[in-house]
Design an enzyme around this catalytic site. Sequence first.
Site, mmCIF file in Angstrom:
data_model
loop_
_atom_site.group_PDB
_atom_site.id
_atom_site.type_symbol
_atom_site.label_atom_id
_atom_site.label_comp_id
_atom_site.label_asym_id
_atom_site.label_seq_id
_atom_site.Cartn_x
_atom_site.Cartn_y
_atom_site.Cartn_z
ATOM 1 N N ARG A 122 2.194 8.635 6.823
ATOM 2 C CA ARG A 122 1.327 9.238 7.836
ATOM 3 C C ARG A 122 1.884 10.622 8.188
ATOM 4 O O ARG A 122 3.104 10.818 8.197
ATOM 5 C CB ARG A 122 1.295 8.382 9.116
ATOM 6 C CG ARG A 122 0.480 7.095 8.992
ATOM 7 C CD ARG A 122 -1.018 7.355 8.920
ATOM 8 N NE ARG A 122 -1.812 6.141 8.827
ATOM 9 C CZ ARG A 122 -2.261 5.599 7.696
ATOM 10 N NH1 ARG A 122 -2.008 6.164 6.524
ATOM 11 N NH2 ARG A 122 -2.991 4.493 7.717
ATOM 12 N N HIS A 167 -4.970 12.886 1.692
ATOM 13 C CA HIS A 167 -4.903 11.469 2.082
ATOM 14 C C HIS A 167 -5.624 10.615 1.027
ATOM 15 O O HIS A 167 -6.496 9.796 1.342
ATOM 16 C CB HIS A 167 -5.504 11.233 3.473
ATOM 17 C CG HIS A 167 -5.015 9.952 4.093
ATOM 18 N ND1 HIS A 167 -4.767 9.815 5.436
ATOM 19 C CD2 HIS A 167 -4.712 8.738 3.544
ATOM 20 C CE1 HIS A 167 -4.352 8.584 5.688
ATOM 21 N NE2 HIS A 167 -4.315 7.903 4.556
HETATM 22 P P1 NAP Z 1 4.469 -2.891 5.395
HETATM 23 O O1 NAP Z 1 4.309 -3.872 4.283
HETATM 24 O O2 NAP Z 1 4.191 -3.312 6.787
HETATM 25 O O3 NAP Z 1 5.968 -2.339 5.286
HETATM 26 C C1 NAP Z 1 6.515 -1.482 6.241
HETATM 27 C C2 NAP Z 1 7.980 -1.241 5.916
HETATM 28 O O4 NAP Z 1 8.489 -0.264 6.848
HETATM 29 C C3 NAP Z 1 8.830 -2.506 6.082
HETATM 30 O O5 NAP Z 1 9.848 -2.535 5.092
HETATM 31 C C4 NAP Z 1 9.437 -2.293 7.467
HETATM 32 O O6 NAP Z 1 10.691 -2.921 7.661
HETATM 33 C C5 NAP Z 1 9.641 -0.800 7.482
HETATM 34 N N1 NAP Z 1 9.757 -0.319 8.862
HETATM 35 C C6 NAP Z 1 8.846 -0.421 9.863
HETATM 36 N N2 NAP Z 1 9.333 0.100 11.006
HETATM 37 C C7 NAP Z 1 10.582 0.515 10.721
HETATM 38 C C8 NAP Z 1 11.618 1.102 11.488
HETATM 39 N N3 NAP Z 1 11.469 1.380 12.788
HETATM 40 N N4 NAP Z 1 12.789 1.374 10.872
HETATM 41 C C9 NAP Z 1 12.973 1.088 9.559
HETATM 42 N N5 NAP Z 1 12.032 0.521 8.767
HETATM 43 C C10 NAP Z 1 10.849 0.235 9.345
HETATM 44 O O7 NAP Z 1 3.559 -1.599 5.133
HETATM 45 P P2 NAP Z 1 2.955 -1.088 3.738
HETATM 46 O O8 NAP Z 1 1.792 -1.917 3.336
HETATM 47 O O9 NAP Z 1 4.069 -0.915 2.769
HETATM 48 O O10 NAP Z 1 2.378 0.330 4.182
HETATM 49 C C11 NAP Z 1 3.220 1.337 4.750
HETATM 50 C C12 NAP Z 1 2.373 2.474 5.305
HETATM 51 O O11 NAP Z 1 1.834 3.257 4.246
HETATM 52 C C13 NAP Z 1 1.136 2.041 6.085
HETATM 53 O O12 NAP Z 1 1.480 1.666 7.407
HETATM 54 C C14 NAP Z 1 0.288 3.293 6.058
HETATM 55 O O13 NAP Z 1 0.569 4.111 7.164
HETATM 56 C C15 NAP Z 1 0.745 4.015 4.778
HETATM 57 N N6 NAP Z 1 -0.336 4.076 3.780
HETATM 58 C C16 NAP Z 1 -0.748 5.287 3.319
HETATM 59 C C17 NAP Z 1 -1.753 5.372 2.368
HETATM 60 C C18 NAP Z 1 -2.201 6.685 1.815
HETATM 61 O O14 NAP Z 1 -3.181 6.750 1.076
HETATM 62 N N7 NAP Z 1 -1.497 7.767 2.073
HETATM 63 C C19 NAP Z 1 -2.360 4.202 1.885
HETATM 64 C C20 NAP Z 1 -1.908 2.975 2.362
HETATM 65 C C21 NAP Z 1 -0.898 2.920 3.322
HETATM 66 P P3 NAP Z 1 10.844 -4.536 7.617
HETATM 67 O O15 NAP Z 1 10.828 -4.869 6.116
HETATM 68 O O16 NAP Z 1 12.152 -4.760 8.259
HETATM 69 O O17 NAP Z 1 9.649 -5.097 8.334
#
Ligand code: NAP
Length: 310
Positions: free
Chosen positions: A225, A273
């Site tokens: 983001r 994006h």
């Molecule tokens: P996810 O499965 O919820 O994984 C989030 C990861 O971030 C987990 O490993 C989590 O740790 C870690 N995390 C969260 N808060 C943290 C903190 N305070 N300190 C350290 N680590 C932290 O999410 P995802 O599906 O991989 O997606 C991640 C993000 O990608 C989405 O939220 C979205 O914003 C972005 N995204 C972007 C696009 C695009 O087109 N650009 C598309 C899809 C998603 P834990 O393992 O300990 O829970």
Amino acid sequence: MAVLLSTKAATMEMWRDALLAVDPSLEIRMFPDAGDPADIEAAVVWTAHDMAELRRYPNLKLIVSMGAGVDHLLRPPGPPPGIPVARLVDRMLTSQMGEWVLLNVLRFHRQDLDYRQLQAEKTWLELPAPVTAERRIGILGLGELGTHAAGMLRAIGFPVMGWTRRPKQVAGVETFHGAEGLAAMAARSDILVCLLPLTPETRGIVNAQLLGALPHGAFLINGARGGHVVDADLMAALDSGQVAAAALDVFTPEPLPPEHPWWTHPRVVMTPHAASITIPSSAAPQVVENLHRARTGQPLINLVDFAAGY
Ligand code: NAP
């Protein structure tokens, strides 16, 4: 009972068709034509939808994000109290993000920006050979997207590290967590990849301190983001050479205004994006599954943890 869709008109039609292909008995309403508010039992929404508006539906049982991220749903006023929110965990979303990360890691690793510049100058110059096994990649966030990207990078020989909120083991990946873990990983990240959710804890995390902790001349890749990056700090790091180049898919604000310096920065590669775009036909089965679970009182899948913020 009906499902309310809310996004751009063209995408809404794709969602309607995809949901009906999974369950032809569904009644679909396309915002703003919600019909009788009492009919709406689930809302499948994207970033522009006003969360306050969802308080109009007295029988709402479920809100689903049309993407993996949910920061747009949780910011004030947030979802109506007591209504669960699910996000997408989708094979196609995950693999697209892996490809986008790989594209940009290879772009930087193989000195592509430099070779493009040399081509523009018609200069025949061989740069030093890059060594894959010595290019250390640090990934912020080892969730669905980060873990998959880590696997793709490992498969071609990069040493991969990852940082999470809670301690986590991922085969073949050196893992870190917490503030100390972040500093330790940053110090060894030749390429830093951000795949974190945007939460109060992670907003502005890519700031002068973190960028300054990277090895001099490191690269930044942000597919998460725009709010994770402090733009002025990244600009200063690019100007000083502390950060050699950045690949950015997400911005503050979006769409990025034409006068924003990222558009023309020679060391910034942008996509609008578009790193990973939801394909409704791929995502629809889990939405229908959750709807059936909500109707029958079974545990929901891919639920958002409100306390953690993702
Ligand atoms: P996810 O499965 O919820 O994984 C989030 C990861 O971030 C987990 O490993 C989590 O740790 C870690 N995390 C969260 N808060 C943290 C903190 N305070 N300190 C350290 N680590 C932290 O999410 P995802 O599906 O991989 O997606 C991640 C993000 O990608 C989405 O939220 C979205 O914003 C972005 N995204 C972007 C696009 C695009 O087109 N650009 C598309 C899809 C998603 P834990 O393992 O300990 O829970």
